[in-house]
Motif scaffolding. Sequence first.
Motif, short mmCIF file in Angstrom:
data_model
loop_
_atom_site.label_atom_id
_atom_site.label_comp_id
_atom_site.label_asym_id
_atom_site.label_seq_id
_atom_site.Cartn_x
_atom_site.Cartn_y
_atom_site.Cartn_z
N HIS A 331 0.73 -1.19 0.20
CA HIS A 331 0.04 0.18 -0.08
C HIS A 331 0.89 1.15 -0.08
CE1 HIS A 331 -2.77 2.90 1.38
NE2 HIS A 331 -3.58 2.23 1.02
N THR A 332 1.77 1.27 0.72
CA THR A 332 2.75 2.53 1.04
C THR A 332 3.57 2.54 -0.38
OG1 THR A 332 2.80 1.85 3.17
CG2 THR A 332 4.26 3.75 2.26
N ALA A 333 3.94 1.65 -0.90
CA ALA A 333 4.87 1.83 -2.09
C ALA A 333 3.87 2.34 -3.23
CB ALA A 333 5.17 0.36 -2.58
N ALA A 334 2.61 1.84 -3.09
CA ALA A 334 1.40 2.40 -4.32
C ALA A 334 1.50 3.82 -3.96
CB ALA A 334 0.31 1.78 -4.38
N ALA A 335 1.21 4.23 -2.72
CA ALA A 335 0.97 5.69 -2.49
C ALA A 335 2.31 6.34 -2.75
CB ALA A 335 0.70 5.58 -1.06
N ALA A 336 3.37 5.88 -2.74
CA ALA A 336 4.55 6.54 -3.01
C ALA A 336 4.51 6.97 -4.58
CB ALA A 336 6.04 5.84 -2.81
N TYR A 337 4.36 5.98 -5.34
CA TYR A 337 4.31 5.97 -6.65
C TYR A 337 3.30 6.99 -7.37
CZ TYR A 337 3.77 4.79 -11.73
OH TYR A 337 3.73 4.79 -12.89
N LEU A 338 2.01 6.99 -6.59
CA LEU A 338 1.06 7.92 -7.11
C LEU A 338 1.15 9.45 -6.66
CD1 LEU A 338 -2.23 6.08 -6.58
CD2 LEU A 338 -0.51 5.73 -8.57
N HIS A 339 1.90 9.58 -5.39
CA HIS A 339 2.24 10.80 -5.09
C HIS A 339 3.29 11.52 -6.01
CE1 HIS A 339 -0.13 11.96 -1.86
NE2 HIS A 339 -0.12 10.66 -1.34
N GLU A 340 4.28 10.46 -6.41
CA GLU A 340 5.38 10.92 -7.33
C GLU A 340 4.76 11.42 -8.67
OE1 GLU A 340 8.50 7.94 -8.51
OE2 GLU A 340 8.97 9.35 -9.88
N ASN A 341 3.71 10.66 -9.13
CA ASN A 341 3.31 11.14 -10.35
C ASN A 341 2.28 12.53 -10.20
OD1 ASN A 341 4.35 8.88 -11.49
ND2 ASN A 341 2.30 7.71 -11.83
N ALA A 342 1.82 12.55 -9.12
CA ALA A 342 0.83 13.77 -8.75
C ALA A 342 1.97 15.08 -8.55
CB ALA A 342 0.20 13.71 -7.30
N GLY A 343 3.42 14.56 -8.66
CA GLY A 343 4.23 15.94 -8.39
C GLY A 343 4.81 16.21 -6.94
N ASP A 344 4.00 15.36 -5.92
CA ASP A 344 4.65 15.75 -4.39
C ASP A 344 5.88 14.97 -4.40
OD1 ASP A 344 4.80 16.24 -2.11
OD2 ASP A 344 2.80 15.89 -1.37
N LEU A 345 7.01 15.20 -4.77
CA LEU A 345 8.17 14.64 -4.48
C LEU A 345 8.67 14.31 -3.09
CD1 LEU A 345 10.22 15.56 -7.67
CD2 LEU A 345 8.20 14.08 -7.57
N THR A 346 8.48 15.13 -2.48
CA THR A 346 9.06 15.09 -0.92
C THR A 346 8.32 13.93 -0.06
OG1 THR A 346 9.31 17.69 -0.85
CG2 THR A 346 9.50 16.33 1.25
N ARG A 347 6.86 14.21 -0.25
CA ARG A 347 6.12 12.92 0.32
C ARG A 347 6.17 11.75 -0.26
NH1 ARG A 347 -0.31 13.64 1.14
NH2 ARG A 347 -0.65 11.88 2.59
N ALA A 348 6.50 11.73 -1.57
CA ALA A 348 6.90 10.42 -2.34
C ALA A 348 8.11 9.67 -1.81
CB ALA A 348 6.80 10.68 -3.89
N ALA A 349 9.24 10.63 -1.63
CA ALA A 349 10.32 10.11 -1.34
C ALA A 349 10.25 9.54 0.15
CB ALA A 349 11.64 11.19 -1.12
N HIS A 350 9.37 10.30 1.05
CA HIS A 350 9.31 9.62 2.32
C HIS A 350 8.69 8.42 2.27
CE1 HIS A 350 8.54 10.11 6.66
NE2 HIS A 350 7.20 9.66 6.29
N LEU A 351 7.43 8.46 1.46
CA LEU A 351 6.70 7.17 1.30
C LEU A 351 7.56 6.05 0.65
CD1 LEU A 351 3.21 8.78 0.22
CD2 LEU A 351 3.89 7.31 2.39
N TYR A 352 8.49 6.18 -0.08
CA TYR A 352 9.26 5.16 -0.76
C TYR A 352 10.33 4.51 0.34
CZ TYR A 352 8.27 5.60 -5.62
OH TYR A 352 7.78 5.71 -6.99
N ALA A 353 10.79 5.38 1.23
CA ALA A 353 11.52 5.07 2.05
C ALA A 353 10.92 4.24 3.32
CB ALA A 353 12.20 6.24 3.03
N GLU A 354 9.64 4.61 3.63
CA GLU A 354 8.83 4.05 4.53
C GLU A 354 8.35 2.72 3.81
OE1 GLU A 354 5.30 6.18 5.87
OE2 GLU A 354 4.15 4.30 6.40
N ALA A 355 8.23 2.67 2.54
CA ALA A 355 7.78 1.23 1.99
C ALA A 355 8.94 0.34 2.10
CB ALA A 355 7.15 1.70 0.57
N ALA A 356 10.19 0.79 1.91
CA ALA A 356 11.15 0.12 1.80
C ALA A 356 11.35 -0.83 3.20
CB ALA A 356 12.51 0.87 1.55
#
Lengths: 379, 136
Positions: A331-356
């Motif tokens: 779920h977190t990995a998907a959220a990271a990807y969607l936030h990245e596509n929505a342009g929120d890179l800071t949040r996406a990076a944080h979520l990718y790290a959490e997903a890892a």
Amino acid sequence: MQEEVVRDLVPPAISALCRRGADFASAEDAVQEALLKALANWPDSPPRDPQAWLITVAWRQFLDQLKSADARNARELRLAQQPAPGTPPGTDDSLRLYFLCASPALTPASAVALTLRAIGGLTTKQIADAYLVPEATMAQRISRAKRQLGGIRLDAAGDLRTVLRVLYLVFNEGYSGSLDLTAEAIRLTRQLASLTSDPEVRGLLALMLLHHARRSSRTGPDGRLVPLRSQDRTRWDTETIAEAVVILQDALAADQLGEYQAQAAIAALHADARTVEETDWVQIVSWYDELLAITDSPVVRLNRAVAVAEADGPAVGLAALAEVDPSVPRHTAAAAYLHENAGDLTRAAHLYAEAAQKAGNTKERDHLLREAARLRSSR
Amino acid sequence: MAKYLLLKHYRGAPAATNNVPMDQWTPAEVDAHMKYMDDFAAGLQRTGEFVHADALSDRGMWVRYDGEGRPPVTDGPFAETKDLIAGWMIIDVDSEERAIQLAGELSAAPASGGKPNGEWLEVRPFLTWDRETTAD
């Protein structure tokens, strides 16, 4: 003689022994012993009729087992020494063997182990290596499974759903150790498809083949995971994809949709796109809707949200994701990807790290860490 | 199936419910404890869930790289180290619930006065290595 050819001889041998009056557990043990002898002896002196050899040696092994148990089994021994019925085991026997090994009386792990041994014709050591457990542990798991089957007869009614579930589990285990369980699952599902016309069996076979066809592009040269959207599609195995699509179309024509056919349809739409941009996301979303109607699984909901984002944009995808239970894996990995596509890179990076941190396997974890690092270093 | 590590600590875990140090037990209590552990492992072998078990000495040290051409630096052993692993058991089970159930059983090993030990065990899932899935 190729190992796979030898392994094909195992299920008919078990059925033959059962027809001569052996119980399933003893027959399976005896055939395994005979198999080990075959693997040791055949390279030097191949038999003229390998199937007959295996049955004869297994039968002798079975009789030896009975004699050593002796007095207690005197009655069984008399039964066993009656002349064997002449007819060779047929389709029904093979199908029943699948049902028995996938009996709902067994835990999934036991069913998997027993299926690989009695139908796959693998040795206990090979199965133990594939699942990274000691051989003694796997031997116990298998004999325990057979004890649990105790009173169940080979001709008891079975449920094809549980068989498919077992084969799906084997496929998803992938390749570890020296054994390719993916290829083994395809081999067993192909065999099953030749025994029954159930469209879900063909759906599962098509699904496996479609994933297998992408295998070489799923991993980069350095062993790292390559997500579907970044895969080199020229490396996909088009011959296998074409075969899978024919199998799937044939299954869908029966007009009895099931979860494996729907999953295969989604995989086929991905396989059909020569570039990621060509992907027909709208049709994929509608197949996810079909799949949800059949399974109502949170994992499907999650995958659907990602497809919705591709079809209708990340904002709509994020809204769909908000409806999915956040404890679903990835779920977190998907959220990271969607936030990245929505342009929120800071949040996406944080979520990718959490997903890892939440990842269940090392390749996925490393991939997600790289995604986080990529976004953080691009700022 | 999923593999779990059941970690037993010499130090660092919260206090056990029956918190009498082992060196103050009677020999018979120690024997009963050891037998329980052996029987537990044998039981897991029979159910096909056993992978590995081992124990560590309480001695040990820290080691790190100290630059090109130099020997590694060592430090310790530290008597005051907060967290000290004593041993582990690796199990291969159908579910996290089963892993927790087994850790609970292991923690019930008899200790002082023949009562359950009630020590805290750390339960950690393994990451798998290479898993091809139909999920993508």
